[in-house]
Every structure is written in C-alpha cells, then in structure tokens.
Scaffold this motif. Structure first.
Motif, PDB file in Angstrom:
ATOM      1  N   GLY A 177      18.676  12.947   3.644  1.00 26.27           N
ATOM      2  CA  GLY A 177      17.310  12.495   3.868  1.00 26.27           C
ATOM      3  C   GLY A 177      16.519  12.407   2.581  1.00 26.27           C
ATOM      4  O   GLY A 177      15.709  11.485   2.397  1.00 26.27           O
ATOM      5  N   VAL A 178      16.739  13.351   1.664  1.00 29.09           N
ATOM      6  CA  VAL A 178      16.050  13.319   0.366  1.00 29.09           C
ATOM      7  C   VAL A 178      16.502  12.089  -0.424  1.00 29.09           C
ATOM      8  O   VAL A 178      15.687  11.394  -1.044  1.00 29.09           O
ATOM      9  N   ARG A 179      17.804  11.818  -0.387  1.00 24.17           N
ATOM     10  CA  ARG A 179      18.310  10.621  -1.068  1.00 24.17           C
ATOM     11  C   ARG A 179      17.683   9.356  -0.474  1.00 24.17           C
ATOM     12  O   ARG A 179      17.323   8.418  -1.199  1.00 24.17           O
ATOM     13  N   ALA A 180      17.549   9.331   0.852  1.00 22.89           N
ATOM     14  CA  ALA A 180      16.957   8.166   1.510  1.00 22.89           C
ATOM     15  C   ALA A 180      15.508   7.979   1.084  1.00 22.89           C
ATOM     16  O   ALA A 180      15.048   6.849   0.855  1.00 22.89           O
ATOM     17  N   ASP A 181      14.756   9.088   0.958  1.00 21.69           N
ATOM     18  CA  ASP A 181      13.372   8.999   0.484  1.00 21.69           C
ATOM     19  C   ASP A 181      13.328   8.385  -0.910  1.00 21.69           C
ATOM     20  O   ASP A 181      12.476   7.541  -1.214  1.00 21.69           O
ATOM     21  N   LEU A 182      14.242   8.815  -1.777  1.00 22.59           N
ATOM     22  CA  LEU A 182      14.257   8.307  -3.145  1.00 22.59           C
ATOM     23  C   LEU A 182      14.714   6.853  -3.197  1.00 22.59           C
ATOM     24  O   LEU A 182      14.199   6.061  -3.997  1.00 22.59           O
ATOM     25  N   ARG A 183      15.676   6.476  -2.339  1.00 22.02           N
ATOM     26  CA  ARG A 183      16.095   5.068  -2.309  1.00 22.02           C
ATOM     27  C   ARG A 183      14.944   4.171  -1.871  1.00 22.02           C
ATOM     28  O   ARG A 183      14.753   3.086  -2.420  1.00 22.02           O
ATOM     29  N   TRP A 184      14.175   4.634  -0.881  1.00 15.76           N
ATOM     30  CA  TRP A 184      13.014   3.850  -0.452  1.00 15.76           C
ATOM     31  C   TRP A 184      12.015   3.712  -1.602  1.00 15.76           C
ATOM     32  O   TRP A 184      11.510   2.634  -1.883  1.00 15.76           O
ATOM     33  N   LEU A 185      11.744   4.827  -2.279  1.00 16.60           N
ATOM     34  CA  LEU A 185      10.754   4.826  -3.347  1.00 16.60           C
ATOM     35  C   LEU A 185      11.165   3.917  -4.493  1.00 16.60           C
ATOM     36  O   LEU A 185      10.332   3.243  -5.104  1.00 16.60           O
ATOM     37  N   VAL A 233      11.473   2.859   5.749  1.00 14.39           N
ATOM     38  CA  VAL A 233      10.263   3.681   5.697  1.00 14.39           C
ATOM     39  C   VAL A 233      10.529   4.922   4.877  1.00 14.39           C
ATOM     40  O   VAL A 233      11.672   5.282   4.606  1.00 14.39           O
ATOM     41  N   ARG A 234       9.453   5.584   4.490  1.00  7.72           N
ATOM     42  CA  ARG A 234       9.564   6.875   3.851  1.00  7.72           C
ATOM     43  C   ARG A 234       9.075   7.935   4.817  1.00  7.72           C
ATOM     44  O   ARG A 234       7.997   7.810   5.406  1.00  7.72           O
ATOM     45  N   ARG A 235       9.871   8.957   5.033  1.00  7.40           N
ATOM     46  CA  ARG A 235       9.564   9.965   6.040  1.00  7.40           C
ATOM     47  C   ARG A 235       8.201  10.614   5.811  1.00  7.40           C
ATOM     48  O   ARG A 235       7.880  11.011   4.697  1.00  7.40           O
ATOM     49  N   GLY A 236       7.442  10.738   6.900  1.00  6.42           N
ATOM     50  CA  GLY A 236       6.189  11.482   6.853  1.00  6.42           C
ATOM     51  C   GLY A 236       4.997  10.716   6.336  1.00  6.42           C
ATOM     52  O   GLY A 236       3.879  11.221   6.367  1.00  6.42           O
ATOM     53  N   TRP A 237       5.195   9.491   5.852  1.00  7.57           N
ATOM     54  CA  TRP A 237       4.110   8.689   5.292  1.00  7.57           C
ATOM     55  C   TRP A 237       4.040   7.362   6.033  1.00  7.57           C
ATOM     56  O   TRP A 237       5.035   6.901   6.580  1.00  7.57           O
ATOM     57  N   PHE A 238       2.868   6.744   6.029  1.00  2.37           N
ATOM     58  CA  PHE A 238       2.613   5.612   6.902  1.00  2.37           C
ATOM     59  C   PHE A 238       2.125   4.393   6.122  1.00  2.37           C
ATOM     60  O   PHE A 238       1.241   4.508   5.269  1.00  2.37           O
ATOM     61  N   GLU A 239       2.718   3.237   6.439  1.00  2.00           N
ATOM     62  CA  GLU A 239       2.192   1.956   5.972  1.00  2.00           C
ATOM     63  C   GLU A 239       1.323   1.396   7.093  1.00  2.00           C
ATOM     64  O   GLU A 239       1.828   1.068   8.171  1.00  2.00           O
ATOM     65  N   LEU A 240       0.037   1.297   6.862  1.00  2.00           N
ATOM     66  CA  LEU A 240      -0.896   0.891   7.901  1.00  2.00           C
ATOM     67  C   LEU A 240      -1.321  -0.563   7.730  1.00  2.00           C
ATOM     68  O   LEU A 240      -1.462  -1.049   6.611  1.00  2.00           O
ATOM     69  N   GLY A 241      -1.542  -1.239   8.861  1.00  3.78           N
ATOM     70  CA  GLY A 241      -2.101  -2.579   8.828  1.00  3.78           C
ATOM     71  C   GLY A 241      -3.555  -2.536   8.413  1.00  3.78           C
ATOM     72  O   GLY A 241      -4.175  -1.468   8.329  1.00  3.78           O
ATOM     73  N   TRP A 242      -4.124  -3.721   8.189  1.00  9.38           N
ATOM     74  CA  TRP A 242      -5.479  -3.750   7.630  1.00  9.38           C
ATOM     75  C   TRP A 242      -6.498  -3.115   8.562  1.00  9.38           C
ATOM     76  O   TRP A 242      -7.427  -2.432   8.107  1.00  9.38           O
ATOM     77  N   LEU A 243      -6.335  -3.277   9.883  1.00 17.83           N
ATOM     78  CA  LEU A 243      -7.291  -2.688  10.811  1.00 17.83           C
ATOM     79  C   LEU A 243      -7.180  -1.166  10.821  1.00 17.83           C
ATOM     80  O   LEU A 243      -8.200  -0.456  10.801  1.00 17.83           O
ATOM     81  N   SER A 244      -5.957  -0.667  10.817  1.00 18.66           N
ATOM     82  CA  SER A 244      -5.754   0.781  10.778  1.00 18.66           C
ATOM     83  C   SER A 244      -6.285   1.373   9.482  1.00 18.66           C
ATOM     84  O   SER A 244      -6.872   2.460   9.467  1.00 18.66           O
TER      85      SER A 244
END
Length: 512
Positions: free
Chosen positions: A403-411, A228-239
């Motif tokens: 944590g910043v590196r992790a955000d960039l690896r996710w992206l 995941v990326r911190r602070g941001w959300f992947e939502l399902g279709w209903l959400s």
C-alpha cells in the motif's frame, strides 16, 4: 510583430544547466511536501558555544558527507531541481550561509522573552510562545521559497546567537528541500563531528541519491498505477466550493491566530499509558499502545479544535475547526479524518524490499490515515479506545508495504504531486498530527563546541520552530511534537485566539 513571434518561439527553448554544478530534480515527494514554506528549526542550547567551530565543522560535514545539503534550488525548464556545486568555496559557493551575533551578557537580562524551560509540575500545561525569531534568523535570511530561487542562494542558512549562558542555533531551509527528520539527520551527524568522532565513520548521503525514482512511471516497480491516493480526496468544483465556504464560515468569527507551546510531562503520559495497558490485560487483549498514541489521543480528546484553518498551496488544503471536540453536542456524528504524518525511511519498500540503507535529508514523508470517527467519539470513548484507534491504523500501515508503494506510485505519476488534494470530503472535518520526536532533537549534544577551554555539557533544552512563506498563509490548526527530554514532551500548536480562550475556560489544561 516579429519580436512577438520570436519571444513566443523562444519560450520553448530549453535552458542549459549552469557550469560547475551537478543536477538532481526534486522528487514528487519534495513537491508534495513543499507548500512554498520555509522552515527554521530553532535550537536553544544551555551553554556558550564557539561559532567558528560550529561553522567549520558544518561546512566540512556538508562537503564530505552531505553535498546535496549544500546545493541550490532552481526552477529550470519548468522543473524544480537541486544544483550541487562541483566545488564548494567559502566565499563564492559556500555550502551554507552562516551568520553570527555575539551578545556580551546573559540572555535573561534586558527583558527578553522568557523561555519556558524552568517550568515544573506533573500536569500538562500551555504556555504562550515567546518571540524568538530575531535570535534564530538573521536579517538577510530568506523567508520564502522564491528567495531561495535567487542565484547562488544556499539551501541552508544557519544563524547563531551567542550569550554567556546559552546559544541559539537556527537552521533554515525551504521545505521543498528538507523535512524535519531530514534536518535532524544532518544535525545529528553535525554533533558527532563536534564530539570528535572520525568523520570517515559517519554515514553520509550521496549527491545523486534518488530513492523515489523507482516509483516513477516507466520503472520496473511502477507497472501498476493506482487511480487514487489512500485517505485523500480529489473533489469536483462544487465540492471544493462547499469545502471552502464551510471553512470561511468558521474562520471569520475568530480571525486572529496565536501560537502556544504544550508541555506534557512524561510521568503523566506513562501513567495514562499504564492505565490503558492494565485495561487491555484485564480484557486479555494482545493489543498495546505507545506513548505517542496516547499523546495524540489525549490532545484530540481534550484540546484540539477542528476546522478553521486553510493552507492554500500547490497540492493541498488544510482545514481545522474552531470548536473544541469537548464542547460539541453528544449527538454530533460529523466524521473526523485523522492523518498522522509518517516518515517512510524505515519502510521495507526500497531496493531489495528494504528500508533506506543510508541517511536521507530530503523529504520522505507520507501520512497514515486513521479510519474516520464521529465527533461524539471524543466525548464518549475512553482515552484508551482512542489511542487504540491510532495504534491499529499505524500497525495496519506498517504491515502493508504494498500500500505504501502504491501511494508513492500515485504521487510520482504525472502531475499528481502538484494536485490539490483534500484530507476529507465536504461535511466532514479533519486533523493532521505530525511529530519530530524520531529526530531526537532533545538528545543532540553540542558539548564539543563549547567556547574556550571549559569542558561543559551543552544540550538542547528547547526547540522553537519558525515557519514563513512568500504569501500570507493562515497557520491555525497546525502543530507538531517538537522534542522530548528525560521529563517532558513539547508540542507547538497554532489556534485562533478565541479558540485558545475556550480551551482555557474548559479547565481541561493549565495555562501558564
């Protein structure tokens, strides 16, 4: 039938790069930031400048120090990329498109839009944005990302409108190529050349710079792949549906947008900051707040509406509401997710765990997420308490390079850069605050380009952004800190017209 099969197979053929260019793929950070937008950084300078000197110095700077800024945007074999000419030519492959309009009079005649630069006063105030686009973009200036994908269209388009008493300089580029601080980096180097500084002493950006490549899958720094990326959300279709329906229910009653500029005197900010500092000393606290923390907290507490804005892009939905925090019920527990856009250029996450060693004009921003707080906090908590929430989030972020590196690896993993992420879950609301303050646009000195033999100071007295897209994109709820000078900080904010009227009626801020 044969032609259909031929076309089917031909779709899988690769298109070779054109001759005479060097290729750099757009980074995941570019793709994340793009949103299909075109951004103009508009500068108002208090002197008559020489357009030819402006053009010659910028062209020389790009060719010798920032060749990537002179590239072209292309979409080839399913990938966005920058194509940088091996050799620039003023006619066939110019480093930038430069257009000029000369006016044989002072700006203030003929009933032109009034610039809000003569305003004074200690209290913050709100001013309707003047329509200055005609002075910042030429008639041929690209207005969408697709316009920049046409053959041989430079990434940079500079329009200069010259009057006897001032000059407008509009610098336009697709957001996929530059962020605001990247543009400011180029502008700062430009004014140094104009001042007569030896261009060889000015740091530049290599054409093949790829500082985010180390975060891509397969690189040594990407052994751990966050889900995941911190602070941001992947939502399902209903959400997602619930999120969008809630937004629509709020935008319908207030469909018309309006842009205003917010003038915040530094004397006001400094006084509020001093009050908070005194309170912290009384509490024997070692914490502190900065003027930017106070500015964000003040704007949210007094004036910022919530969720009515939807920006549909390839990677995110942005939503803000039409109801001021100040007029919500004191018992409202709706969580507010605050995101503070932040440049990672100075983070110790690159080679040798250090900040970027050289200027970088392409996109280099992520966001800092403040832990969610309920709507009622904007009524019940002091300005100091809210400013501390912002400061604590920033301190924690800066202390967590992993944590910043992790955000960039996710992206950088797979197609994450083009995923639709949401800044809050359904039932919550959010605000995104960005700032160009670190770009120091108000400190740019164009004295070296003053027309004629006259020696006069030429400084930026106002910054006016223009944003466009190939499709109709609601912009309400968006805003930015644009510039500061010795006396004031300027913000640009877009809201619904009824929303602005509610802000006016609250009496919390002066309307001019």
């Amino acid at each position: 039938m044969f032609s259909w099969l031929l076309s089917l197979f031909s779709a899988y053929k690769t298109t070779p790069p054109p001759a005479g260019v060097r290729i750099i793929p757009c980074s995941a950070v570019d793709l994340y930031a793009a949103s299909g937008l075109v951004l103009t950084t508009g500068l108002v300078i208090n002197a008559r400048l020489d357009p030819q000197r402006l053009e010659d110095t910028l062209a020389n700077l790009i060719e010798r120090k920032f060749p990537r800024a002179g590239g072209r945007l292309a979409f080839r074999n399913g990938i966005y990329e920058f194509q940088i000419p091996d050799v620039f030519d003023a006619v066939k492959t110019p480093p930038a498109r430069f257009t000029v309009e000369n006016y044989e009079e002072a700006y203030n005649c003929a009933g032109r839009p009034e610039l809000p630069i003569a305003l004074t006063g200690w209290k913050p105030s709100v001013i309707p944005a003047p329509d200055l686009e005609v002075f910042l973009r030429s008639k041929t200036c690209p207005k969408s990302q697709d316009d920049f994908l046409k053959p041989n269209v430079p990434l940079l388009h500079v329009h200069v409108a010259v009057f006897y008493d001032l000059t407008f300089v509009g610098v336009t580029s697709p957001h996929i190529a530059f962020d605001a601080l990247g543009t400011a980096t180029l502008l700062t180097a430009w004014t140094r050349v104009l001042s007569g500084e030896d261009i060889d002493t000015i740091p530049g950006m290599q054409w093949d710079a790829e500082p985010f490549a180390s975060f891509a899958p397969g690189s040594s720094s990407s052994s751990v792949k966050p889900k995941v990326r911190r602070g941001w959300f992947e939502l399902g279709w209903l959400s997602q549906l619930l999120f969008i329906l809630r937004m629509i229910s709020r935008i319908i009653p207030d469909p018309n947008e309006a842009t205003y500029f917010v003038r915040v005197p530094k004397a006001f900010l400094n006084e509020e900051k001093q009050k908070i500092t005194t309170e912290l000393k009384i509490q024997e606290s070692s914490e502190y707040v900065g003027s930017s923390d106070v500015l964000i907290a003040w704007w949210l507490k007094v004036c910022v509406p919530l969720s009515v804005y939807l920006l549909a892009s390839n990677n995110l939905f942005l939503a803000f509401s039409q109801t001021m925090y100040a007029i919500r019920a004191p018992t409202d527990r709706t969580p507010i997710h605050l995101h503070v856009v932040n440049s990672v250029r100075n983070q110790p996450i690159f080679a040798q765990d250090a900040p970027l060693a050289h200027p970088y004009v392409q996109n280099a921003v992520l966001s800092i997420t403040v832990p969610p707080l309920p709507v009622r906090a904007f009524q019940t908590e002091s300005l100091g308490a809210l400013a501390l929430r912002v400061r604590r989030a920033i301190v924690a972020y800066n202390a967590d390079p992993a944590g910043v590196r992790a955000d960039l690896r996710w992206l950088c993993a797979g197609a994450n850069a083009t995923k639709t992420l949401f800044p809050c879950p359904p039932g919550a609301e959010f605000s995104v605050q960005t700032s160009w303050r670190a770009g120091k646009l108000g400190a740019l000195d164009f004295s070296g380009a003053v027309a004629g033999d006259e020696k006069a100071a030429a400084r930026v007295v106002f910054v006016h952004p223009v944003v466009s897209s190939g499709k109709t994109v609601p912009m309400r709820g968006s805003g930015a800190v644009l510039m500061e000078d010795e006396e004031v900080v300027w913000m640009s904010q877009i809201r619904g017209k009824k929303d602005w009227e509610r802000i006016r009626e609250s009496g919390e801020i002066v309307f001019n």
